[in-house]
Design a protein around this motif. Structure first.
Motif, PDB file in Angstrom:
ATOM      1  N   ASP A  16      -2.225 -21.760  11.707  1.00 14.51           N
ATOM      2  CA  ASP A  16      -1.913 -22.112  10.316  1.00 14.51           C
ATOM      3  C   ASP A  16      -2.449 -21.097   9.311  1.00 14.51           C
ATOM      4  OD1 ASP A  16      -0.779 -24.394  11.282  1.00 14.51           O
ATOM      5  OD2 ASP A  16      -2.605 -25.606  11.054  1.00 14.51           O
ATOM      6  N   ARG A  17      -3.101 -20.049   9.807  1.00 15.00           N
ATOM      7  CA  ARG A  17      -3.748 -19.096   8.898  1.00 15.00           C
ATOM      8  C   ARG A  17      -3.052 -17.746   8.924  1.00 15.00           C
ATOM      9  NH1 ARG A  17      -9.383 -18.704  11.456  1.00 15.00           N
ATOM     10  NH2 ARG A  17      -9.883 -17.475   9.609  1.00 15.00           N
ATOM     11  N   GLU A  18      -3.451 -16.898   7.975  1.00 14.53           N
ATOM     12  CA  GLU A  18      -3.045 -15.497   7.996  1.00 14.53           C
ATOM     13  C   GLU A  18      -4.319 -14.673   7.954  1.00 14.53           C
ATOM     14  OE1 GLU A  18      -0.055 -14.601   4.979  1.00 14.53           O
ATOM     15  OE2 GLU A  18       1.294 -14.918   6.683  1.00 14.53           O
ATOM     16  N   ILE A  19      -4.479 -13.733   8.897  1.00 12.40           N
ATOM     17  CA  ILE A  19      -5.735 -13.002   9.033  1.00 12.40           C
ATOM     18  C   ILE A  19      -5.459 -11.496   8.987  1.00 12.40           C
ATOM     19  CG2 ILE A  19      -7.849 -12.765  10.400  1.00 12.40           C
ATOM     20  CD1 ILE A  19      -7.098 -15.332  11.884  1.00 12.40           C
ATOM     21  N   SER A  20      -6.379 -10.780   8.334  1.00  8.72           N
ATOM     22  CA  SER A  20      -6.270  -9.333   8.208  1.00  8.72           C
ATOM     23  C   SER A  20      -6.988  -8.675   9.383  1.00  8.72           C
ATOM     24  CB  SER A  20      -6.934  -8.955   6.882  1.00  8.72           C
ATOM     25  OG  SER A  20      -6.509  -7.710   6.469  1.00  8.72           O
ATOM     26  N   ALA A  21      -6.287  -7.861  10.155  1.00 10.39           N
ATOM     27  CA  ALA A  21      -6.898  -7.260  11.354  1.00 10.39           C
ATOM     28  C   ALA A  21      -7.746  -6.043  10.990  1.00 10.39           C
ATOM     29  CB  ALA A  21      -5.813  -6.868  12.356  1.00 10.39           C
ATOM     30  N   PHE A  22      -7.137  -5.052  10.339  1.00 11.49           N
ATOM     31  CA  PHE A  22      -7.829  -3.804  10.007  1.00 11.49           C
ATOM     32  C   PHE A  22      -7.538  -3.455   8.545  1.00 11.49           C
ATOM     33  CE2 PHE A  22      -6.946  -3.501  14.642  1.00 11.49           C
ATOM     34  CZ  PHE A  22      -8.264  -3.465  15.084  1.00 11.49           C
ATOM     35  N   PRO A  23      -8.200  -4.162   7.607  1.00  8.37           N
ATOM     36  CA  PRO A  23      -7.818  -4.068   6.189  1.00  8.37           C
ATOM     37  C   PRO A  23      -7.999  -2.657   5.607  1.00  8.37           C
ATOM     38  CG  PRO A  23      -9.886  -5.282   6.468  1.00  8.37           C
ATOM     39  CD  PRO A  23      -9.323  -5.082   7.827  1.00  8.37           C
ATOM     40  N   SER A  24      -6.883  -2.065   5.193  1.00 12.01           N
ATOM     41  CA  SER A  24      -6.876  -0.686   4.687  1.00 12.01           C
ATOM     42  C   SER A  24      -6.040  -0.616   3.414  1.00 12.01           C
ATOM     43  CB  SER A  24      -6.248   0.240   5.732  1.00 12.01           C
ATOM     44  OG  SER A  24      -6.784  -0.011   7.014  1.00 12.01           O
ATOM     45  N   ASP A  25      -6.333   0.400   2.575  1.00 15.83           N
ATOM     46  CA  ASP A  25      -5.536   0.612   1.377  1.00 15.83           C
ATOM     47  C   ASP A  25      -4.330   1.501   1.662  1.00 15.83           C
ATOM     48  OD1 ASP A  25      -7.246  -0.808  -0.561  1.00 15.83           O
ATOM     49  OD2 ASP A  25      -8.721   0.689   0.063  1.00 15.83           O
ATOM     50  N   PHE A  26      -4.541   2.456   2.572  1.00 18.48           N
ATOM     51  CA  PHE A  26      -3.447   3.345   2.983  1.00 18.48           C
ATOM     52  C   PHE A  26      -3.464   3.472   4.508  1.00 18.48           C
ATOM     53  CE2 PHE A  26      -4.172   4.925  -1.341  1.00 18.48           C
ATOM     54  CZ  PHE A  26      -2.893   5.205  -1.799  1.00 18.48           C
ATOM     55  N   LEU A  27      -2.288   3.736   5.059  1.00 20.99           N
ATOM     56  CA  LEU A  27      -2.155   4.013   6.489  1.00 20.99           C
ATOM     57  C   LEU A  27      -1.349   5.300   6.640  1.00 20.99           C
ATOM     58  CD1 LEU A  27      -2.346   2.950   9.501  1.00 20.99           C
ATOM     59  CD2 LEU A  27      -0.088   1.918   9.106  1.00 20.99           C
ATOM     60  N   THR A  28      -1.770   6.195   7.526  1.00 20.65           N
ATOM     61  CA  THR A  28      -0.921   7.351   7.820  1.00 20.65           C
ATOM     62  C   THR A  28       0.144   6.935   8.834  1.00 20.65           C
ATOM     63  OG1 THR A  28      -2.383   8.154   9.592  1.00 20.65           O
ATOM     64  CG2 THR A  28      -2.779   9.009   7.378  1.00 20.65           C
ATOM     65  N   VAL A  29       1.355   7.463   8.660  1.00 21.16           N
ATOM     66  CA  VAL A  29       2.476   7.137   9.547  1.00 21.16           C
ATOM     67  C   VAL A  29       3.278   8.407   9.866  1.00 21.16           C
ATOM     68  CG1 VAL A  29       2.667   4.788   8.594  1.00 21.16           C
ATOM     69  CG2 VAL A  29       4.117   6.603   7.692  1.00 21.16           C
ATOM     70  N   ASN A  30       4.078   8.310  10.927  1.00 26.01           N
ATOM     71  CA  ASN A  30       4.913   9.429  11.371  1.00 26.01           C
ATOM     72  C   ASN A  30       6.373   9.018  11.188  1.00 26.01           C
ATOM     73  OD1 ASN A  30       6.503  11.094  13.175  1.00 26.01           O
ATOM     74  ND2 ASN A  30       4.618  11.697  14.215  1.00 26.01           N
ATOM     75  N   GLY A  31       7.146   9.830  10.497  1.00 25.41           N
ATOM     76  CA  GLY A  31       8.498   9.449  10.094  1.00 25.41           C
ATOM     77  C   GLY A  31       9.621   9.896  11.014  1.00 25.41           C
ATOM     78  N   TYR A  32       9.299  10.307  12.252  1.00 28.08           N
ATOM     79  CA  TYR A  32      10.331  10.841  13.169  1.00 28.08           C
ATOM     80  C   TYR A  32      11.474   9.842  13.400  1.00 28.08           C
ATOM     81  CZ  TYR A  32      12.260  13.254  17.286  1.00 28.08           C
ATOM     82  OH  TYR A  32      13.085  13.894  18.185  1.00 28.08           O
ATOM     83  N   GLU A  87       5.649  -4.231   3.215  1.00 33.08           N
ATOM     84  CA  GLU A  87       4.385  -4.952   3.356  1.00 33.08           C
ATOM     85  C   GLU A  87       3.415  -4.533   2.256  1.00 33.08           C
ATOM     86  OE1 GLU A  87       3.377  -7.117   6.409  1.00 33.08           O
ATOM     87  OE2 GLU A  87       2.165  -7.746   4.716  1.00 33.08           O
ATOM     88  N   GLY A  88       3.406  -3.235   1.926  1.00 29.99           N
ATOM     89  CA  GLY A  88       2.458  -2.708   0.943  1.00 29.99           C
ATOM     90  C   GLY A  88       2.759  -3.114  -0.481  1.00 29.99           C
ATOM     91  N   LYS A  89       4.035  -3.299  -0.810  1.00 26.79           N
ATOM     92  CA  LYS A  89       4.472  -3.702  -2.157  1.00 26.79           C
ATOM     93  C   LYS A  89       3.824  -2.864  -3.266  1.00 26.79           C
ATOM     94  CE  LYS A  89       4.675  -8.600  -0.734  1.00 26.79           C
ATOM     95  NZ  LYS A  89       3.912  -8.426   0.529  1.00 26.79           N
ATOM     96  N   GLY A  90       3.468  -1.628  -2.973  1.00 25.64           N
ATOM     97  CA  GLY A  90       2.824  -0.785  -3.980  1.00 25.64           C
ATOM     98  C   GLY A  90       1.326  -1.013  -4.093  1.00 25.64           C
ATOM     99  N   ASP A  91       0.851  -2.175  -3.613  1.00 22.75           N
ATOM    100  CA  ASP A  91      -0.594  -2.466  -3.659  1.00 22.75           C
ATOM    101  C   ASP A  91      -1.327  -1.868  -2.462  1.00 22.75           C
ATOM    102  OD1 ASP A  91      -0.235  -3.927  -5.970  1.00 22.75           O
ATOM    103  OD2 ASP A  91       0.195  -5.759  -4.838  1.00 22.75           O
ATOM    104  N   ARG A  92      -0.562  -1.491  -1.453  1.00 26.87           N
ATOM    105  CA  ARG A  92      -1.072  -0.727  -0.320  1.00 26.87           C
ATOM    106  C   ARG A  92      -0.085   0.413  -0.133  1.00 26.87           C
ATOM    107  NH1 ARG A  92      -4.397  -3.587  -1.454  1.00 26.87           N
ATOM    108  NH2 ARG A  92      -5.463  -5.265  -0.354  1.00 26.87           N
ATOM    109  N   GLY A  93      -0.547   1.526   0.394  1.00 28.82           N
ATOM    110  CA  GLY A  93       0.352   2.674   0.502  1.00 28.82           C
ATOM    111  C   GLY A  93       0.345   3.314   1.875  1.00 28.82           C
ATOM    112  N   ILE A  94       1.161   4.333   2.031  1.00 29.96           N
ATOM    113  CA  ILE A  94       1.183   5.104   3.282  1.00 29.96           C
ATOM    114  C   ILE A  94       1.177   6.596   2.968  1.00 29.96           C
ATOM    115  CG2 ILE A  94       2.332   3.374   4.732  1.00 29.96           C
ATOM    116  CD1 ILE A  94       5.007   4.764   4.190  1.00 29.96           C
TER     117      ILE A  94
END
Lengths: 302, 302
Positions: free
Chosen positions: B124-140, B152-159
């Motif tokens: 019934d809950r929602e839990i944050s696993a690894f709370p970060s402001d930005f995440l690096t990603v690979n766009g291949y 997911e970030g909605k501008g409040d979190r970024g990549i």
């Protein structure tokens, strides 16, 4: 050589199927989810489900692919279930592919290689973090980001490099044409073939494989001819829309050259077929084996 | 908007430096490693070291980048230290960049997005696993592999998407020229600029940034002009060979537009400067701030 071992298991079981353990809590039957309220509970439920699947299908398939994202979403606790799943699948005699699509500069890639394909020096000991036979990787960074995995694996562990992925947008970059006439995915494929040169085994395939989506049969056909020593991990069958006919292009004349992953189609088979989740998974595995067999015929090393 | 928050911290501290917590056991002073013989011990020692670094430099820098490979090599236990480091850095008021270079098809990318930038439904809950402001990603994999992170970030979190990486082999694919005249890294940059369109903040930069290596100043210059709304995460300063002059091309006329990472140069400063590791890290941070300041001048939003 790890790809030889994988191929021997495929021939023995006459089945180039890989069961994808992309196990999310919401895929589990209601009764396995009851009372779960934290990551520890989620991890326990997921491992119990995976164990049931593995016990049910281990005699039918040569390999499993475990997608780390589904475990990472439940934090460090989820990653315990990931590790336990890898270990248990190996105990059942299965080849284990960790699907983590790792990529980084050399110094960092060597840490990933230790985590999945080797051991980490810790005090006076060396310990295996997430013991896997194969790891999926992303080659956007070029050779020095891939070399640590090849070196750590020494042919006894392998990698699958993303070449032509199964998702709808994969062509945005991968199908663009380079000045020299090749597409980006062909260029990546050529690098993969070169990275595998020193580890070609007795069936002609190296320990450096390629991810080639079942959803793109034309590209698969080009790559199968172009990369004669590269073994394919083929996602996209089933839920993503790939059929047995579409993925036949991933195989050579002996019915070798690839292994086809199916995740949701096996894990969630109970929703379609009814009955217990493990028995439904077994039925789905048998149906998939038959489906592939109708297209590939007998798999034989000649 | 998260990039606005990052920029405000950079202006406040007059320092576009990001401390890279790529903390491996072998980087720690002897006395912190004594008696470590398993992953639990390694994780404890690493977190104690990180806490010391954070307490010493938190008032000097706006952000930290935590490279997950260095924690993953110590298994699920190492990933507890990773999570504890993210949480503690945020408690100290720092922007936290999880450097994990995640990439996958949409359904799987959404799980990674939940793990790092959102929350995971668990009972019934929602839990944050690894709370970060930005995440690096690979766009291949293209747009559908990136969209879940942006949503997911909605501008409040970024990549930060890999565009031109700092490693020696990065040009093998990234610098190839496409039929349409662009290089692969320019093409990736154009996609990044497009992915950020809906989240441009008050300083003109979006929540979808780019990784651009300090080691390639010519490419950085091209990208800075080409991607006016894309904020840069700049690795490669120090140990990898990038100098302040080389990376000045990553910035705009206000001294904004990028943040420069330094990992080993700060973590291992005690080996060069002597004294305690935390004091040496502070000295290295101050020296780097001065080095960047000499090239960028006062950072000012105008």
């Amino acid at each position: 050589m790890i790809t030889d071992v994988l191929i021997e298991k495929i021939i023995e079981k006459q089945n180039p199927t890989c069961v994808g353990l992309d196990t999310s809590l919401d895929y589990l039957p209601e009764e396995l989810r009851v009372g779960v309220s934290d990551f520890t509970g989620a991890a326990k439920a997921i491992f119990a489900f995976n164990r049931g699947i593995l016990e049910s299908v281990a005699d039918l398939v040569p390999a499993v692919k475990v997608q780390i994202a589904y475990y990472e979403q439940y934090g460090a606790e989820g990653l315990c279930a990931f590790r336990d799943t890898l270990v248990y699948a190996r105990e059942k005699g299965l080849i284990v592919i960790a699907d983590a699509k790792r990529n980084d500069i050399g110094a960092t890639a060597s840490r990933y290689a230790a985590a999945f394909l080797g051991k980490t020096p810790t005090g006076d000991r060396e310990i295996s973090a997430f013991p896997s036979d194969f790891l999926t990787v992303n080659g956007y960074l070029g050779t020095d980001g891939i070399a640590p995995f090849v070196q750590e694996g020494k042919g006894d562990r392998g990698i699958f490099v993303l070449v032509k992925t199964s998702n709808p947008s994969s062509g945005e970059l991968q199908n663009l044409r380079l000045e020299d006439g090749r597409t980006v995915y062909e260029c990546m494929g050529d690098m993969v073939e070169a990275w595998g040169t020193d580890t070609v085994g007795s069936y002609g395939y190296s320990s450096v494989g390629a991810v080639v989506g079942a959803t793109y049969p034309e590209e698969a056909k080009i790559l199968r001819t172009r990369l004669p020593h590269t073994f394919f991990l083929v996602p996209g069958y089933g839920a993503q829309g790939g059929s047995a006919e579409m993925l036949s292009n991933c195989f050579d004349g002996r019915g070798l050259g690839g292994i086809v992953n199916n995740s949701r189609g096996i894990l969630c088979a109970y929703r379609k077929l009814g009955g217990s989740f493990d028995e439904a998974a077994r039925k789905a595995c048998l149906a998939m084996k038959e489906d592939l067999h109708a297209v590939l015929g007998e798999i034989c090393a000649k």
